[in-house]
Scaffold this motif. Structure first.
Motif, PDB file in Angstrom:
ATOM      1  N   VAL A   1       0.877  -1.116  -0.099  1.00 53.24           N
ATOM      2  CA  VAL A   1      -0.014  -0.031   0.098  1.00 53.24           C
ATOM      3  C   VAL A   1       1.032   1.303  -0.083  1.00 53.24           C
ATOM      4  O   VAL A   1       0.735   2.193  -0.798  1.00 53.24           O
ATOM      5  CB  VAL A   1      -0.959   0.120   1.295  1.00 53.24           C
ATOM      6  CG1 VAL A   1      -1.723   1.316   1.395  1.00 53.24           C
ATOM      7  CG2 VAL A   1      -1.856  -1.025   0.894  1.00 53.24           C
ATOM      8  N   ILE A   2       1.991   1.144   0.949  1.00 48.73           N
ATOM      9  CA  ILE A   2       2.922   2.422   0.849  1.00 48.73           C
ATOM     10  C   ILE A   2       3.384   2.640  -0.374  1.00 48.73           C
ATOM     11  O   ILE A   2       3.664   3.879  -0.981  1.00 48.73           O
ATOM     12  CB  ILE A   2       4.060   2.162   1.829  1.00 48.73           C
ATOM     13  CG1 ILE A   2       3.090   2.370   3.471  1.00 48.73           C
ATOM     14  CG2 ILE A   2       4.960   3.254   1.827  1.00 48.73           C
ATOM     15  CD1 ILE A   2       3.965   1.887   4.546  1.00 48.73           C
TER      16      ILE A   2
ATOM     17  N   VAL B   1       4.801  17.777  -6.376  1.00 45.84           N
ATOM     18  CA  VAL B   1       4.589  18.673  -5.318  1.00 45.84           C
ATOM     19  C   VAL B   1       3.082  19.226  -5.332  1.00 45.84           C
ATOM     20  O   VAL B   1       2.358  19.245  -4.123  1.00 45.84           O
ATOM     21  CB  VAL B   1       5.347  19.945  -5.520  1.00 45.84           C
ATOM     22  CG1 VAL B   1       4.968  21.016  -4.576  1.00 45.84           C
ATOM     23  CG2 VAL B   1       6.816  19.738  -5.609  1.00 45.84           C
ATOM     24  N   VAL B   2       2.590  19.379  -6.430  1.00 47.96           N
ATOM     25  CA  VAL B   2       0.982  19.575  -6.468  1.00 47.96           C
ATOM     26  C   VAL B   2       0.379  18.199  -6.968  1.00 47.96           C
ATOM     27  O   VAL B   2       0.608  17.663  -7.898  1.00 47.96           O
ATOM     28  CB  VAL B   2       0.624  20.512  -7.510  1.00 47.96           C
ATOM     29  CG1 VAL B   2      -0.741  20.683  -7.691  1.00 47.96           C
ATOM     30  CG2 VAL B   2       1.412  22.008  -7.048  1.00 47.96           C
ATOM     31  N   PRO B   3      -0.630  17.732  -6.073  1.00 48.62           N
ATOM     32  CA  PRO B   3      -1.219  16.335  -6.430  1.00 48.62           C
ATOM     33  C   PRO B   3      -1.789  16.012  -7.634  1.00 48.62           C
ATOM     34  O   PRO B   3      -2.590  17.061  -7.939  1.00 48.62           O
ATOM     35  CB  PRO B   3      -2.010  15.961  -5.136  1.00 48.62           C
ATOM     36  CG  PRO B   3      -2.177  17.005  -4.170  1.00 48.62           C
ATOM     37  CD  PRO B   3      -0.796  18.104  -4.695  1.00 48.62           C
ATOM     38  N   GLU B   4      -1.520  15.288  -8.408  1.00 50.68           N
ATOM     39  CA  GLU B   4      -2.095  15.040  -9.688  1.00 50.68           C
ATOM     40  C   GLU B   4      -3.084  13.743  -9.596  1.00 50.68           C
ATOM     41  O   GLU B   4      -4.033  13.865 -10.387  1.00 50.68           O
ATOM     42  CB  GLU B   4      -1.111  14.897 -11.133  1.00 50.68           C
ATOM     43  CG  GLU B   4      -0.418  16.324 -11.281  1.00 50.68           C
ATOM     44  CD  GLU B   4       0.779  16.120 -12.460  1.00 50.68           C
ATOM     45  OE1 GLU B   4       0.773  14.912 -12.764  1.00 50.68           O
ATOM     46  OE2 GLU B   4       1.155  16.953 -12.714  1.00 50.68           O
TER      47      GLU B   4
ATOM     48  N   GLU C   1      -2.195  11.700   0.984  1.00 55.12           N
ATOM     49  CA  GLU C   1      -1.983  13.017   1.826  1.00 55.12           C
ATOM     50  C   GLU C   1      -3.056  13.366   2.877  1.00 55.12           C
ATOM     51  O   GLU C   1      -3.002  13.796   4.068  1.00 55.12           O
ATOM     52  CB  GLU C   1      -1.893  14.333   0.911  1.00 55.12           C
ATOM     53  CG  GLU C   1      -0.774  14.403   0.281  1.00 55.12           C
ATOM     54  CD  GLU C   1      -0.419  15.715  -0.575  1.00 55.12           C
ATOM     55  OE1 GLU C   1      -1.567  16.307  -0.829  1.00 55.12           O
ATOM     56  OE2 GLU C   1       0.496  15.788  -1.295  1.00 55.12           O
ATOM     57  N   MET C   2      -4.451  12.856   2.436  1.00 51.74           N
ATOM     58  CA  MET C   2      -5.519  12.905   3.308  1.00 51.74           C
ATOM     59  C   MET C   2      -5.226  12.073   4.434  1.00 51.74           C
ATOM     60  O   MET C   2      -5.526  12.703   5.895  1.00 51.74           O
ATOM     61  CB  MET C   2      -6.650  12.348   2.642  1.00 51.74           C
ATOM     62  CG  MET C   2      -8.000  13.297   2.504  1.00 51.74           C
ATOM     63  SD  MET C   2      -9.052  12.822   1.441  1.00 51.74           S
ATOM     64  CE  MET C   2      -9.827  11.528   2.496  1.00 51.74           C
TER      65      MET C   2
ATOM     66  N   ARG D   1      -1.977  13.703  11.529  1.00 50.41           N
ATOM     67  CA  ARG D   1      -1.260  14.935  11.984  1.00 50.41           C
ATOM     68  C   ARG D   1      -2.296  15.814  12.547  1.00 50.41           C
ATOM     69  O   ARG D   1      -1.769  16.351  13.906  1.00 50.41           O
ATOM     70  CB  ARG D   1      -0.758  15.571  10.721  1.00 50.41           C
ATOM     71  CG  ARG D   1       0.207  16.827  11.169  1.00 50.41           C
ATOM     72  CD  ARG D   1       0.937  17.553   9.878  1.00 50.41           C
ATOM     73  NE  ARG D   1       1.812  16.847   9.306  1.00 50.41           N
ATOM     74  CZ  ARG D   1       2.192  16.831   8.218  1.00 50.41           C
ATOM     75  NH1 ARG D   1       1.638  17.790   7.468  1.00 50.41           N
ATOM     76  NH2 ARG D   1       3.000  16.262   7.672  1.00 50.41           N
ATOM     77  N   ASN D   2      -3.443  16.106  12.066  1.00 52.79           N
ATOM     78  CA  ASN D   2      -4.535  16.883  12.917  1.00 52.79           C
ATOM     79  C   ASN D   2      -4.868  16.167  14.051  1.00 52.79           C
ATOM     80  O   ASN D   2      -5.189  17.015  15.093  1.00 52.79           O
ATOM     81  CB  ASN D   2      -5.668  16.870  12.023  1.00 52.79           C
ATOM     82  CG  ASN D   2      -5.413  18.120  10.798  1.00 52.79           C
ATOM     83  OD1 ASN D   2      -4.328  18.785  10.772  1.00 52.79           O
ATOM     84  ND2 ASN D   2      -6.285  17.770   9.831  1.00 52.79           N
TER      85      ASN D   2
END
Lengths: 96, 242
Positions: free
Chosen positions: B55-56, B65-68, B76-77, B83-84
Motif C-alpha cells: 500500500v505504501i 509537489v501539487v497532487p495530480e 495526503e489525506m 497529523r491533525n
C-alpha cells in the motif's frame, strides 16, 4: 447409591469442570458495569451535542475515549472468563 | 436412557467447538527451558507487513509537489488526518510522534481487518498487543524523563502527596496492561462470538454471520485501532512534568 472410587472420581472432576464453567459465567456479570457506564457516557454526549451541535466532533472523540475506559473492567472479566474456558489453570487438578 | 444421553454427548464431542490460541507452527529455539515458537500470529503479521509495504509503495509512487493523481491525494489525506489528530490531542510540540502514531494506526487496523481474509487476527494474541503496549509504556517513561529531567521524573511519583507512591506505581503499570487487554479482549471476543455463531448455526450459517461480522470484523476493528492510538497519545502527553 453406593459411592465407589469410580463414581467419586467422576463426581470430583464434574464438580471441578462445572464450577469452572459457572465461574466463567459469573465473571461476566461484570458486564453490567461497562453497560451502565457506556450508556451514561453516550446519553450525556447526545445531550451535549443537542446543546452545542457545532462541537459534535470533539464531543464524539471524548465520548469514544470515555467508552473505552468504561469498558476496561468488563474486559478484565472477559479475560478471566476466557481463561477459565480455554486455558483453565485448574485443569491440572483433575483426578486421573 | 443413559445410552441415549451418552450418544448425545458423543455426538456433541465429535463436533467440538474449536477456539484455540494462536497455532504453534515451528519451534525456533530454546532458552533455559523456555521454548520459543514461531506462531500463527507472527506469520499473519508478515502478511500484514507485506500488505502495508504494498500500500505504501503504491500510494507514494511518483509523487508530485501539487497532487495530480487520486493516489497521492488519498495518501495526503491520511497523513493530514493523523497529523491533525496528534496536534489536537497532544499539542503542536508533540508533532514528532506523528510517524509512530501513524504506524500504530495502520498496523493495528490492518491486523484487525485480517479476519476478513479468513486469517486469525494477530491482535487476538496477547503477546502482540502486549508488545505494542510496552512500546507505549517506554515512550511514556521517556517523555516523563525528558520533560522532568532526573528530579522531576522521581518527584512525579510522590505527587500530589507522598503516600500516593504505591498507587502511582500501580497506575503506571495498569495503563499499559489495560491498553493491551482492551485490544486483545475486543478482538478475541469477536473471534469467539464469530465461531460460536458458526458452531450454533451449523450448515445453515448464511446471513447472520455476515451481519455480526460487519460489527466485529469491520466496525470494531477500525474503532479499536482508533481507541488504541487515542489512548496512547493521551498517556504519552499526560506524562509531561511541569
Amino acid at each position: 447409591m453406593e459411592m465407589t472410587p469410580e463414581t467419586m472420581k467422576i463426581l470430583a472432576n464434574g464438580i471441578l469442570l462445572g464450577a469452572s464453567a459457572l465461574g466463567a459465567g459469573t465473571a461476566m456479570i461484570a458486564g453490567l458495569g461497562p453497560g451502565i457506564g457506556e450508556g451514561y457516557c453516550g446519553g450525556q454526549a447526545v445531550a451535549a451535542i443537542g446543546r452545542q451541535p457545532e462541537a459534535s466532533g470533539a464531543i464524539t472523540r471524548t465520548m469514544i475515549i470515555g467508552d473505552a475506559l468504561a469498558e476496561t473492567t468488563g474486559l478484565y472479566a472477559l479475560v478471566i472468563a476466557l481463561l477459565l474456558l480455554y486455558a483453565n489453570p485448574l485443569i491440572g487438578k483433575l483426578v486421573q | 436412557m443413559p445410552n441415549a444421553l451418552m450418544l448425545a454427548a458423543e455426538a456433541a464431542a465429535a463436533k467440538e467447538l474449536e477456539v484455540n490460541g494462536a497455532l504453534k507452527v515451528a519451534k525456533l529455539f530454546e532458552i533455559g527451558g523456555t521454548e520459543i515458537w514461531l506462531t500463527e500470529s507472527v506469520i499473519v503479521q508478515w502478511v500484514v507487513m507485506l500488505i502495508l509495504l504494498a500500500v505504501i509503495l503504491i500510494l507514494t509512487h511518483n509523487m508530485k509537489v501539487v497532487p495530480e493523481t487520486k493516489r497521492q491525494a488519498a495518501a495526503e489525506m491520511l497523513v493530514e488526518f493523523v497529523r491533525n489528530t496528534v496536534n489536537g490531542t497532544m499539542g503542536e510540540k508533540y508533532g514528532a510522534y506523528t510517524p509512530y502514531i501513524m504506524t500504530l494506526l495502520c498496523y493495528i487496523m490492518i491486523s484487525n481487518l485480517m479476519g476478513l481474509l479468513g486469517l486469525r487476527n494477530p491482535t487476538a494474541d496477547v503477546s502482540v498487543t502486549g508488545t505494542l503496549a510496552i512500546i507505549t509504556f517506554f515512550l511514556v517513561q521517556y517523555n516523563r524523563a525528558k520533560t522532568g529531567k532526573f528530579k522531576g521524573y522521581f518527584k512525579s511519583f510522590v505527587e500530589p502527596l507522598p503516600f500516593m507512591l504505591p498507587f502511582n506505581i500501580i497506575g503506571e503499570f495498569a495503563n499499559p496492561l489495560a491498553l493491551a487487554l482492551r485490544l486483545f479482549g475486543n478482538m478475541t471476543a469477536g473471534l469467539v462470538i464469530g465461531s460460536l455463531i458458526y458452531f450454533a448455526l451449523g450448515n445453515f450459517a448464511l446471513v447472520i454471520p455476515a451481519v455480526t461480522s460487519l460489527y466485529f470484523d469491520i466496525f470494531s476493528a477500525v474503532m479499536q485501532a482508533y481507541i488504541f492510538i487515542m489512548l496512547s497519545m493521551s498517556y504519552i502527553s499526560s506524562a509531561e512534568c511541569d
